[in-house]
Design an enzyme around this catalytic site. Structure first.
Site, PDB file in Angstrom:
ATOM      1  N   ASP A   1       0.839  -1.208   0.000  1.00  0.00           N
ATOM      2  CA  ASP A   1       0.000   0.000   0.000  1.00  0.00           C
ATOM      3  C   ASP A   1       0.871   1.254   0.000  1.00  0.00           C
ATOM      4  O   ASP A   1       1.713   1.434   0.900  1.00  0.00           O
ATOM      5  CB  ASP A   1      -0.891   0.041   1.260  1.00  0.00           C
ATOM      6  CG  ASP A   1      -2.024  -0.971   1.221  1.00  0.00           C
ATOM      7  OD1 ASP A   1      -2.227  -1.622   0.173  1.00  0.00           O
ATOM      8  OD2 ASP A   1      -2.712  -1.086   2.254  1.00  0.00           O
TER       9      ASP A   1
ATOM     10  N   GLY B   1      -6.976  -9.344   1.644  1.00  0.00           N
ATOM     11  CA  GLY B   1      -6.657 -10.695   2.079  1.00  0.00           C
ATOM     12  C   GLY B   1      -5.652 -10.685   3.218  1.00  0.00           C
ATOM     13  O   GLY B   1      -5.903 -11.224   4.305  1.00  0.00           O
TER      14      GLY B   1
ATOM     15  N   ASN C   1     -20.367  -4.396   3.456  1.00  0.00           N
ATOM     16  CA  ASN C   1     -20.878  -3.084   3.841  1.00  0.00           C
ATOM     17  C   ASN C   1     -22.111  -2.757   2.996  1.00  0.00           C
ATOM     18  O   ASN C   1     -22.532  -3.550   2.151  1.00  0.00           O
ATOM     19  CB  ASN C   1     -19.782  -2.009   3.732  1.00  0.00           C
ATOM     20  CG  ASN C   1     -19.277  -1.829   2.306  1.00  0.00           C
ATOM     21  OD1 ASN C   1     -19.985  -2.136   1.336  1.00  0.00           O
ATOM     22  ND2 ASN C   1     -18.050  -1.349   2.169  1.00  0.00           N
TER      23      ASN C   1
ATOM     24  N   THR D   1     -22.094  -4.231   7.702  1.00  0.00           N
ATOM     25  CA  THR D   1     -21.440  -3.160   8.459  1.00  0.00           C
ATOM     26  C   THR D   1     -21.949  -1.820   7.928  1.00  0.00           C
ATOM     27  O   THR D   1     -22.163  -1.648   6.731  1.00  0.00           O
ATOM     28  CB  THR D   1     -19.899  -3.244   8.352  1.00  0.00           C
ATOM     29  OG1 THR D   1     -19.514  -3.157   6.977  1.00  0.00           O
ATOM     30  CG2 THR D   1     -19.379  -4.540   8.943  1.00  0.00           C
ATOM     31  N   LEU D   2     -22.139  -0.874   8.861  1.00  0.00           N
ATOM     32  CA  LEU D   2     -22.798   0.392   8.518  1.00  0.00           C
ATOM     33  C   LEU D   2     -21.939   1.594   8.892  1.00  0.00           C
ATOM     34  O   LEU D   2     -22.465   2.663   9.214  1.00  0.00           O
ATOM     35  CB  LEU D   2     -24.148   0.467   9.252  1.00  0.00           C
ATOM     36  CG  LEU D   2     -25.105  -0.702   9.004  1.00  0.00           C
ATOM     37  CD1 LEU D   2     -26.247  -0.690  10.014  1.00  0.00           C
ATOM     38  CD2 LEU D   2     -25.659  -0.631   7.592  1.00  0.00           C
TER      39      LEU D   2
ATOM     40  N   THR E   1      -8.846   2.912   6.600  1.00  0.00           N
ATOM     41  CA  THR E   1      -8.299   1.782   5.845  1.00  0.00           C
ATOM     42  C   THR E   1      -8.199   0.549   6.742  1.00  0.00           C
ATOM     43  O   THR E   1      -7.670   0.623   7.851  1.00  0.00           O
ATOM     44  CB  THR E   1      -6.892   2.136   5.300  1.00  0.00           C
ATOM     45  OG1 THR E   1      -6.943   3.396   4.656  1.00  0.00           O
ATOM     46  CG2 THR E   1      -6.409   1.075   4.315  1.00  0.00           C
TER      47      THR E   1
ATOM     48  N   ASP F   1     -11.662  -4.922   7.222  1.00  0.00           N
ATOM     49  CA  ASP F   1     -10.868  -6.161   7.283  1.00  0.00           C
ATOM     50  C   ASP F   1     -10.686  -6.608   8.730  1.00  0.00           C
ATOM     51  O   ASP F   1     -10.745  -7.808   9.047  1.00  0.00           O
ATOM     52  CB  ASP F   1      -9.491  -5.934   6.638  1.00  0.00           C
ATOM     53  CG  ASP F   1      -9.613  -5.508   5.183  1.00  0.00           C
ATOM     54  OD1 ASP F   1     -10.583  -5.927   4.522  1.00  0.00           O
ATOM     55  OD2 ASP F   1      -8.743  -4.744   4.720  1.00  0.00           O
TER      56      ASP F   1
ATOM     57  N   GLY G   1      -2.839   3.632   8.720  1.00  0.00           N
ATOM     58  CA  GLY G   1      -2.322   2.472   7.993  1.00  0.00           C
ATOM     59  C   GLY G   1      -3.285   1.301   7.992  1.00  0.00           C
ATOM     60  O   GLY G   1      -4.331   1.316   8.649  1.00  0.00           O
TER      61      GLY G   1
ATOM     62  N   SER H   1      -2.705  -0.775  11.947  1.00  0.00           N
ATOM     63  CA  SER H   1      -3.861  -0.302  12.730  1.00  0.00           C
ATOM     64  C   SER H   1      -4.643  -1.436  13.376  1.00  0.00           C
ATOM     65  O   SER H   1      -5.523  -1.187  14.202  1.00  0.00           O
ATOM     66  CB  SER H   1      -4.801   0.505  11.818  1.00  0.00           C
ATOM     67  OG  SER H   1      -5.512  -0.348  10.927  1.00  0.00           O
TER      68      SER H   1
HETATM   69  O1  RIB Z   1      -9.263  -2.847   2.838  1.00  0.00           O
HETATM   70  C1  RIB Z   1      -8.091  -2.089   2.747  1.00  0.00           C
HETATM   71  C2  RIB Z   1      -7.192  -2.637   1.674  1.00  0.00           C
HETATM   72  O2  RIB Z   1      -7.832  -2.474   0.423  1.00  0.00           O
HETATM   73  C3  RIB Z   1      -5.869  -1.947   1.532  1.00  0.00           C
HETATM   74  O3  RIB Z   1      -4.888  -2.487   2.367  1.00  0.00           O
HETATM   75  C4  RIB Z   1      -5.573  -2.044   0.051  1.00  0.00           C
HETATM   76  O4  RIB Z   1      -4.468  -2.830  -0.267  1.00  0.00           O
HETATM   77  C5  RIB Z   1      -6.847  -2.589  -0.581  1.00  0.00           C
HETATM   78  O5  RIB Z   1      -6.745  -3.911  -0.874  1.00  0.00           O
END
Ligand code: RIB
Length: 324
Positions: free
Chosen positions: A43, A71, A210, A242-243, A270, A274, A309, A313
């Site tokens: 990233d 992933g 989402n 998710t909202l 970001t 995940d 990040g 994070s």
């Molecule tokens: O969900 C965040 C991710 O989306 C980032 O890390 C980026 O690489 C994209 O895949």
């Protein structure tokens, strides 16, 4: 949104009660492994005052390089949440940093392959309000082939979980083979595109998505309609919607669990989704109730939003439990 669900007579589960019907997806909880077949990205994160507009040129105030990819982020979230996770996918010659990030967090990388094509990457702008926008370059993430898929899937047993997102190629094929092998499929349909519509989503046991993805799957706009459409189309699946700042909703077999968002200063969104996905699945795999899994996932996502990040994070489990 939460008041509306209650008013409309849905059965709202209190955070401490047990669901009347349990999803078969996690019936072997405590005895299941998880395979995350997913992307690994480098990233490039640019700090900007606002997300650049068409035709506009702006200067960024900072550039940082992180390990990411939906992933990889989800594997690290699973591992930090205490799950035993294996990651499958492809990296390029520049992918050492990505493999190190996974192994450093206790993720099994023995199924990863290296190819000639450079690793996937993402150009991410993070605005002063913490919101982001992302441009993906697939690279090695799109080099999976059917023989590799076979080898990976056959390394797991029926009843194990397969987690997928949509940043790699052959997702439809992976779903078909894993389902035929008896694996339980969890899908985060992100980013949603035509590759998702080629997948047999009837084979999915757990959706974590989402509202944007919910609308793309169902064609419905508001959260309540999305959940109703998902229940109609996929009645056997657990659905988590998710909202953002409004929290998240879990739905299965007519029961709904609501998890309000935890207010935090928004630094960088970001990988918040995940983080949520990893924490929710890890808790369900330990046999914890949907309500408990939602509580932990919401707390973990709030911590992720309050930090910069992608992978840096993602909180560790002790931090999440300390806040509950
Ligand atoms: O969900 C965040 C991710 O989306 C980032 O890390 C980026 O690489 C994209 O895949």
């Amino acid at each position: 949104m939460f008041e509306k669900l209650s008013r409309n007579g849905k059965r709202i589960q209190s955070a401490d009660s047990l669901p009347a019907r349990t999803s078969p997806a996690f019936e072997s909880a405590n005895d299941m492994k998880i395979l995350n077949f997913g992307s690994l990205n480098i990233d490039f994160v640019y700090s900007v005052d606002h997300i650049v507009q068409p035709g506009e040129t702006i200067a960024s105030t900072g550039l940082e390089i992180f390990c990411g990819g939906k992933g990889l982020n989800q594997s690290i979230a699973l591992a930090r949440a205490g799950a035993d996770v294996s990651h499958a996918g492809m990296v390029g010659p520049d992918g050492g940093i990505l493999i190190d990030a996974l192994t450093g967090n206790g993720v099994d990388t023995s199924l990863l392959r290296q190819v000639e094509t450079r690793s996937g990457n993402a150009i991410i702008q993070v605005g002063a309000d913490g919101q982001n926008c992302i441009v993906l370059y697939g690279g090695a993430n799109r080099m999976n082939d059917r023989d590799y898929v076979d080898v990976v899937v056959r390394s797991f047993a029926p009843g194990d979980i397969l987690l997928l997102q949509n940043e790699i190629n052959l997702v439809d094929d992976i779903i078909a083979r894993a389902s035929a092998h008896g694996m339980v499929i969890a899908l985060n349909p992100s980013p949603f595109d035509s590759a998702m519509t080629a997948c047999d989503l009837d084979k999915v046991s757990v959706f974590i998505m989402n509202e944007v993805e919910g609308e793309q799957i169902t064609g419905r706009r508001d959260a309540e309609s999305i959940l109703q459409a998902m229940a109609d189309r996929y009645p056997e699946a657990e659905v988590v919607l998710t909202l953002g700042g409004d929290g998240a909703v879990y739905q299965y077999a007519g029961e709904t669990v609501l998890a309000p968002a935890i207010p935090v200063p928004v630094v960088d969104t970001t990988a918040a989704g995940d983080t949520f996905t990893g924490y929710f699945l890890a808790a369900r795999m330990r046999g914890e109730t949907p309500a408990e899994a939602m509580r932990q996932a919401t707390r973990a996502a709030a911590l992720a939003v309050s930090r910069p990040g992608a992978t840096p994070s993602i909180p560790v489990r002790e931090e999440v439990l300390a806040g509950l």
